[in-house]
Design a protein around this motif. Structure first.
Motif, PDB file in Angstrom:
ATOM      1  N   VAL A   1       0.831  -1.211   0.000  1.00 45.63           N
ATOM      2  CA  VAL A   1       0.000   0.000   0.000  1.00 45.63           C
ATOM      3  C   VAL A   1       0.865   1.261   0.000  1.00 45.63           C
ATOM      4  O   VAL A   1       0.399   2.340   0.346  1.00 45.63           O
ATOM      5  CB  VAL A   1      -0.968   0.020   1.218  1.00 45.63           C
ATOM      6  CG1 VAL A   1      -2.008  -1.068   1.091  1.00 45.63           C
ATOM      7  CG2 VAL A   1      -0.209  -0.089   2.531  1.00 45.63           C
ATOM      8  N   PHE A   2       2.124   1.113  -0.419  1.00 46.48           N
ATOM      9  CA  PHE A   2       3.028   2.264  -0.432  1.00 46.48           C
ATOM     10  C   PHE A   2       2.501   3.402  -1.299  1.00 46.48           C
ATOM     11  O   PHE A   2       2.408   4.543  -0.863  1.00 46.48           O
ATOM     12  CB  PHE A   2       4.413   1.839  -0.912  1.00 46.48           C
ATOM     13  CG  PHE A   2       5.313   3.004  -1.238  1.00 46.48           C
ATOM     14  CD1 PHE A   2       5.943   3.710  -0.232  1.00 46.48           C
ATOM     15  CD2 PHE A   2       5.511   3.414  -2.555  1.00 46.48           C
ATOM     16  CE1 PHE A   2       6.771   4.795  -0.517  1.00 46.48           C
ATOM     17  CE2 PHE A   2       6.327   4.487  -2.858  1.00 46.48           C
ATOM     18  CZ  PHE A   2       6.956   5.181  -1.828  1.00 46.48           C
ATOM     19  N   HIS A   3       2.148   3.091  -2.552  1.00 48.72           N
ATOM     20  CA  HIS A   3       1.723   4.155  -3.468  1.00 48.72           C
ATOM     21  C   HIS A   3       0.421   4.802  -3.005  1.00 48.72           C
ATOM     22  O   HIS A   3       0.292   6.038  -3.028  1.00 48.72           O
ATOM     23  CB  HIS A   3       1.589   3.601  -4.883  1.00 48.72           C
ATOM     24  CG  HIS A   3       2.892   3.434  -5.577  1.00 48.72           C
ATOM     25  ND1 HIS A   3       3.540   2.224  -5.650  1.00 48.72           N
ATOM     26  CD2 HIS A   3       3.699   4.328  -6.212  1.00 48.72           C
ATOM     27  CE1 HIS A   3       4.684   2.371  -6.303  1.00 48.72           C
ATOM     28  NE2 HIS A   3       4.813   3.623  -6.662  1.00 48.72           N
ATOM     29  N   LYS A   4      -0.517   4.002  -2.568  1.00 50.68           N
ATOM     30  CA  LYS A   4      -1.768   4.573  -2.063  1.00 50.68           C
ATOM     31  C   LYS A   4      -1.485   5.486  -0.881  1.00 50.68           C
ATOM     32  O   LYS A   4      -2.015   6.602  -0.802  1.00 50.68           O
ATOM     33  CB  LYS A   4      -2.721   3.457  -1.650  1.00 50.68           C
ATOM     34  CG  LYS A   4      -4.025   3.977  -1.043  1.00 50.68           C
ATOM     35  CD  LYS A   4      -4.958   2.835  -0.659  1.00 50.68           C
ATOM     36  CE  LYS A   4      -6.251   3.367  -0.051  1.00 50.68           C
ATOM     37  NZ  LYS A   4      -7.199   2.291   0.309  1.00 50.68           N
ATOM     38  N   SER A   5      -0.639   5.028   0.040  1.00 48.30           N
ATOM     39  CA  SER A   5      -0.347   5.809   1.243  1.00 48.30           C
ATOM     40  C   SER A   5       0.315   7.136   0.903  1.00 48.30           C
ATOM     41  O   SER A   5      -0.044   8.188   1.443  1.00 48.30           O
ATOM     42  CB  SER A   5       0.549   4.999   2.190  1.00 48.30           C
ATOM     43  OG  SER A   5      -0.093   3.826   2.615  1.00 48.30           O
ATOM     44  N   HIS A   6       1.267   7.102  -0.012  1.00 50.42           N
ATOM     45  CA  HIS A   6       2.019   8.321  -0.296  1.00 50.42           C
ATOM     46  C   HIS A   6       1.241   9.284  -1.187  1.00 50.42           C
ATOM     47  O   HIS A   6       1.356  10.508  -1.022  1.00 50.42           O
ATOM     48  CB  HIS A   6       3.383   7.964  -0.894  1.00 50.42           C
ATOM     49  CG  HIS A   6       4.357   7.529   0.145  1.00 50.42           C
ATOM     50  ND1 HIS A   6       5.492   8.242   0.468  1.00 50.42           N
ATOM     51  CD2 HIS A   6       4.344   6.463   0.997  1.00 50.42           C
ATOM     52  CE1 HIS A   6       6.150   7.636   1.441  1.00 50.42           C
ATOM     53  NE2 HIS A   6       5.465   6.542   1.780  1.00 50.42           N
ATOM     54  N   PHE A   7       0.428   8.771  -2.093  1.00 52.16           N
ATOM     55  CA  PHE A   7      -0.408   9.669  -2.879  1.00 52.16           C
ATOM     56  C   PHE A   7      -1.455  10.351  -1.986  1.00 52.16           C
ATOM     57  O   PHE A   7      -1.678  11.562  -2.085  1.00 52.16           O
ATOM     58  CB  PHE A   7      -1.096   8.916  -4.018  1.00 52.16           C
ATOM     59  CG  PHE A   7      -0.281   8.851  -5.270  1.00 52.16           C
ATOM     60  CD1 PHE A   7       0.021  10.003  -5.988  1.00 52.16           C
ATOM     61  CD2 PHE A   7       0.192   7.626  -5.742  1.00 52.16           C
ATOM     62  CE1 PHE A   7       0.779   9.951  -7.146  1.00 52.16           C
ATOM     63  CE2 PHE A   7       0.950   7.566  -6.900  1.00 52.16           C
ATOM     64  CZ  PHE A   7       1.250   8.718  -7.607  1.00 52.16           C
ATOM     65  N   PHE A   8      -2.093   9.588  -1.117  1.00 48.55           N
ATOM     66  CA  PHE A   8      -3.071  10.186  -0.218  1.00 48.55           C
ATOM     67  C   PHE A   8      -2.383  11.085   0.813  1.00 48.55           C
ATOM     68  O   PHE A   8      -2.939  12.114   1.220  1.00 48.55           O
ATOM     69  CB  PHE A   8      -3.910   9.114   0.487  1.00 48.55           C
ATOM     70  CG  PHE A   8      -5.155   8.740  -0.253  1.00 48.55           C
ATOM     71  CD1 PHE A   8      -6.311   9.483  -0.116  1.00 48.55           C
ATOM     72  CD2 PHE A   8      -5.166   7.653  -1.110  1.00 48.55           C
ATOM     73  CE1 PHE A   8      -7.474   9.149  -0.812  1.00 48.55           C
ATOM     74  CE2 PHE A   8      -6.313   7.308  -1.818  1.00 48.55           C
ATOM     75  CZ  PHE A   8      -7.471   8.056  -1.668  1.00 48.55           C
TER      76      PHE A   8
END
Length: 234
Positions: free
Chosen positions: A39-46
């Motif tokens: 969930v790295f990309h989701k976490s950093h985009f949000f």
């Protein structure tokens, strides 16, 4: 395993804070998720979006630029789109043009929002922003004119009529009792007070118009930044 557990904890805490509208704390937790997490990309985009929503535009820009993506991927297009939104929030139209020049509309999750962002850019660029100083000067010359210039026509007309009536009353007192008349002095003082207030009020009206426009555009930009994130990651 320990790293995976901590990533899950950071993600869950960040998401709880996001649901509770505590966006600054949510951003801090989400951005602690490591690049080994699914969930790295989701976490950093949000996380970047939360920073932008909290007014931390430079931090949001830096966070987005640090997210690794592959050329031609949906994630790269998402990164570019989010950066375009942050550029508009910062009122940096040249930066926006540089990023948005690569919009291609091939990813359905953000195609409409890319078009919306360009409309936001056009509106920001083409909207006349009233100057508080000029509004004050205009109302000093003609009471209420500064409010009309700021787009507050009704307020400007009312100000003009009100001060015109006060001025005529003061002139009547002058004709009746001369410059030394107590009623003339009182009326002239009150009229002068409201005349000064008219100048100040016109400057405030122009500033308020600017703030209202900026707030409206920020809400529209943030709304369009959020939709692709929701579509892609939820």
């Amino acid at each position: 395993k320990e790293g995976s557990l901590m990533d899950s904890i950071y993600y869950l805490r960040g998401w709880v804070m996001y649901r509770q509208k505590n966006l600054e704390l949510s951003a801090r937790k989400l951005l602690m998720v490591s690049d080994e997490s699914p969930v790295f990309h989701k976490s950093h985009f949000f996380g970047a979006y939360n920073l932008a929503h909290s007014g931390q535009h430079q931090e949001a820009k830096h966070t987005l630029e640090q997210i690794p993506t592959e050329g031609g991927s949906m994630l790269e297009a998402m990164q570019r789109f989010q950066l375009s939104g942050v550029a508009l929030l910062r009122n940096d139209l040249s930066e926006y043009q540089k990023v948005a020049s690569e919009f291609n509309g091939i990813f359905h999750v953000m195609a409409q929002q890319e078009r919306n962002m360009e409309m936001h850019r056009q509106r920001i660029e083409n909207t006349r922003i009233p100057s508080p100083a000029l509004a004050g000067i205009l109302s000093a010359a003609v009471p209420g004119l500064g409010r009309v210039y700021a787009g507050k026509n009704a307020e400007g007309i009312i100000s003009f009529l009100y001060l015109a009536a006060m001025g005529l009353t003061t002139y009547d007192f002058y004709r009746g009792g001369g410059a030394g008349s107590p009623m003339f002095i009182i009326s002239a003082s009150v009229t002068g007070f409201f005349y000064a207030g008219n100048i100040y009020g016109s400057a405030i009206a122009a500033r308020r118009v600017n703030q209202e426009f900026r707030h409206e555009m920020e809400q529209r930009i943030l709304f369009d930044m959020h939709i692709p994130l929701r579509n892609a990651f939820n």
